[in-house]
Design a protein around this motif. Sequence first.
Motif, PDB file in Angstrom:
ATOM      1  N   ALA A 164       0.855  -1.192   0.000  1.00 13.19           N
ATOM      2  CA  ALA A 164       0.000   0.000   0.000  1.00 13.19           C
ATOM      3  C   ALA A 164       0.887   1.235   0.000  1.00 13.19           C
ATOM      4  N   TYR A 165       0.833   2.031  -1.075  1.00 14.26           N
ATOM      5  CA  TYR A 165       1.752   3.166  -1.220  1.00 14.26           C
ATOM      6  C   TYR A 165       1.724   4.114  -0.017  1.00 14.26           C
ATOM      7  N   TRP A 166       0.593   4.227   0.656  1.00 11.35           N
ATOM      8  CA  TRP A 166       0.460   5.165   1.768  1.00 11.35           C
ATOM      9  C   TRP A 166       0.998   4.608   3.084  1.00 11.35           C
ATOM     10  N   ALA A 167       1.332   3.320   3.128  1.00 10.26           N
ATOM     11  CA  ALA A 167       1.718   2.707   4.403  1.00 10.26           C
ATOM     12  C   ALA A 167       2.959   1.838   4.297  1.00 10.26           C
ATOM     13  N   LEU A 168       3.713   1.959   3.222  1.00 11.64           N
ATOM     14  CA  LEU A 168       4.900   1.125   3.051  1.00 11.64           C
ATOM     15  C   LEU A 168       5.821   1.245   4.263  1.00 11.64           C
ATOM     16  N   GLY A 169       6.212   0.105   4.788  1.00 12.80           N
ATOM     17  CA  GLY A 169       7.114   0.082   5.928  1.00 12.80           C
ATOM     18  C   GLY A 169       6.443   0.303   7.278  1.00 12.80           C
ATOM     19  N   ARG A 170       5.142   0.463   7.312  1.00 13.76           N
ATOM     20  CA  ARG A 170       4.441   0.675   8.582  1.00 13.76           C
ATOM     21  C   ARG A 170       4.674  -0.534   9.488  1.00 13.76           C
ATOM     22  N   GLY A 171       5.037  -0.290  10.717  1.00 12.57           N
ATOM     23  CA  GLY A 171       5.341  -1.356  11.661  1.00 12.57           C
ATOM     24  C   GLY A 171       4.117  -2.115  12.144  1.00 12.57           C
ATOM     25  N   ARG A 172       4.324  -3.341  12.549  1.00 14.65           N
ATOM     26  CA  ARG A 172       3.243  -4.206  13.036  1.00 14.65           C
ATOM     27  C   ARG A 172       2.554  -3.586  14.248  1.00 14.65           C
ATOM     28  N   GLU A 173       3.331  -3.042  15.175  1.00 12.32           N
ATOM     29  CA  GLU A 173       2.758  -2.461  16.384  1.00 12.32           C
ATOM     30  C   GLU A 173       1.878  -1.257  16.049  1.00 12.32           C
ATOM     31  N   VAL A 174       2.266  -0.482  15.054  1.00  5.61           N
ATOM     32  CA  VAL A 174       1.465   0.669  14.629  1.00  5.61           C
ATOM     33  C   VAL A 174       0.144   0.188  14.030  1.00  5.61           C
ATOM     34  N   VAL A 175       0.207  -0.845  13.194  1.00  5.59           N
ATOM     35  CA  VAL A 175      -1.020  -1.402  12.611  1.00  5.59           C
ATOM     36  C   VAL A 175      -1.930  -1.934  13.717  1.00  5.59           C
ATOM     37  N   GLU A 176      -1.377  -2.630  14.680  1.00  7.46           N
ATOM     38  CA  GLU A 176      -2.181  -3.156  15.783  1.00  7.46           C
ATOM     39  C   GLU A 176      -2.862  -2.036  16.564  1.00  7.46           C
ATOM     40  N   ARG A 177      -2.129  -0.954  16.853  1.00  6.49           N
ATOM     41  CA  ARG A 177      -2.726   0.195  17.557  1.00  6.49           C
ATOM     42  C   ARG A 177      -3.825   0.831  16.731  1.00  6.49           C
ATOM     43  N   ALA A 178      -3.582   0.982  15.430  1.00  5.95           N
ATOM     44  CA  ALA A 178      -4.572   1.586  14.536  1.00  5.95           C
ATOM     45  C   ALA A 178      -5.847   0.743  14.505  1.00  5.95           C
ATOM     46  N   VAL A 179      -5.693  -0.555  14.429  1.00  5.91           N
ATOM     47  CA  VAL A 179      -6.848  -1.458  14.415  1.00  5.91           C
ATOM     48  C   VAL A 179      -7.633  -1.328  15.718  1.00  5.91           C
ATOM     49  N   ARG A 180      -6.927  -1.322  16.839  1.00  2.48           N
ATOM     50  CA  ARG A 180      -7.611  -1.210  18.141  1.00  2.48           C
ATOM     51  C   ARG A 180      -8.395   0.095  18.274  1.00  2.48           C
ATOM     52  N   GLY A 181      -7.914   1.168  17.668  1.00  4.92           N
ATOM     53  CA  GLY A 181      -8.553   2.464  17.801  1.00  4.92           C
ATOM     54  C   GLY A 181      -9.556   2.788  16.713  1.00  4.92           C
ATOM     55  N   SER A 182      -9.912   1.812  15.903  1.00  8.15           N
ATOM     56  CA  SER A 182     -10.752   2.070  14.736  1.00  8.15           C
ATOM     57  C   SER A 182     -11.913   1.097  14.658  1.00  8.15           C
ATOM     58  N   ARG A 183     -12.860   1.444  13.803  1.00 10.47           N
ATOM     59  CA  ARG A 183     -13.930   0.512  13.402  1.00 10.47           C
ATOM     60  C   ARG A 183     -13.401  -0.207  12.171  1.00 10.47           C
ATOM     61  N   ASN A 184     -13.328  -1.527  12.195  1.00 13.18           N
ATOM     62  CA  ASN A 184     -12.717  -2.317  11.131  1.00 13.18           C
ATOM     63  C   ASN A 184     -13.750  -3.136  10.381  1.00 13.18           C
ATOM     64  N   VAL A 185     -13.554  -3.217   9.070  1.00 10.47           N
ATOM     65  CA  VAL A 185     -14.437  -4.001   8.215  1.00 10.47           C
ATOM     66  C   VAL A 185     -13.547  -4.875   7.337  1.00 10.47           C
TER      67      VAL A 185
END
Length: 146
Positions: free
Chosen positions: A31-52
Motif C-alpha cells: 500500500a503506497y500510503w503505508a509502506l514500511g508501517r510497523g506491526r505495532e502501529v497497525v495493531e494500535r490503529a486497528v484497536r482504535g478504529s472501526r474495522n471491516v
Amino acid sequence: MITKGVDGYELSTDPDRLDVGLVHHWLSTDAYWALGRGREVVERAVRGSRNVSVHESGEGAGAQVAYARVVTDRATFAWLCDVYVARAHRGRGLGTWLTRAVRDLLAPWGLTRVLLATRDAHEVYARAGFVPHPDPEQLMILEAAS
C-alpha cells in the motif's frame, strides 16, 4: 455483523475474523500510503478504529481478501482509511462493495463529514457517493516531525 454480498464473498465487522498479521503485510509491503508501517502501529490503529473485512465465503473458505478501517467520533466526523483489496481479488467490485458497506455502517450516526484521501482510486469511491472536496484549500495537515 456478517453480510453476504458480492458472489463468493462476505463482509464482516467481527474483530475476531480480522487477520491483523495479513493486514500488516498488505499495508507495509503493497500500500503506497503505508509502506514500511510497523506491526505495532497497525495493531494500535486497528484497536482504535472501526474495522471491516471481506472474506471468501463457502465451504472451507473464510480467507480474508480485503480490509478497511474508519476512525470516527461517531457523532460528527469519520476518516475512511487503509482500504485494501488483495491483488488476486481485484477487479471484482470488492472495493466498491466494501466502501458502500462502510458508508452504510456510518449512516445511522448522522455524521456531517466523512473524508478520505486517495491517489488512484477515485472511481471506486465515487461509486459509493464520495466527491472531491469542494474547497481543498480549506484542508490542512500537521505532518509528522522528522
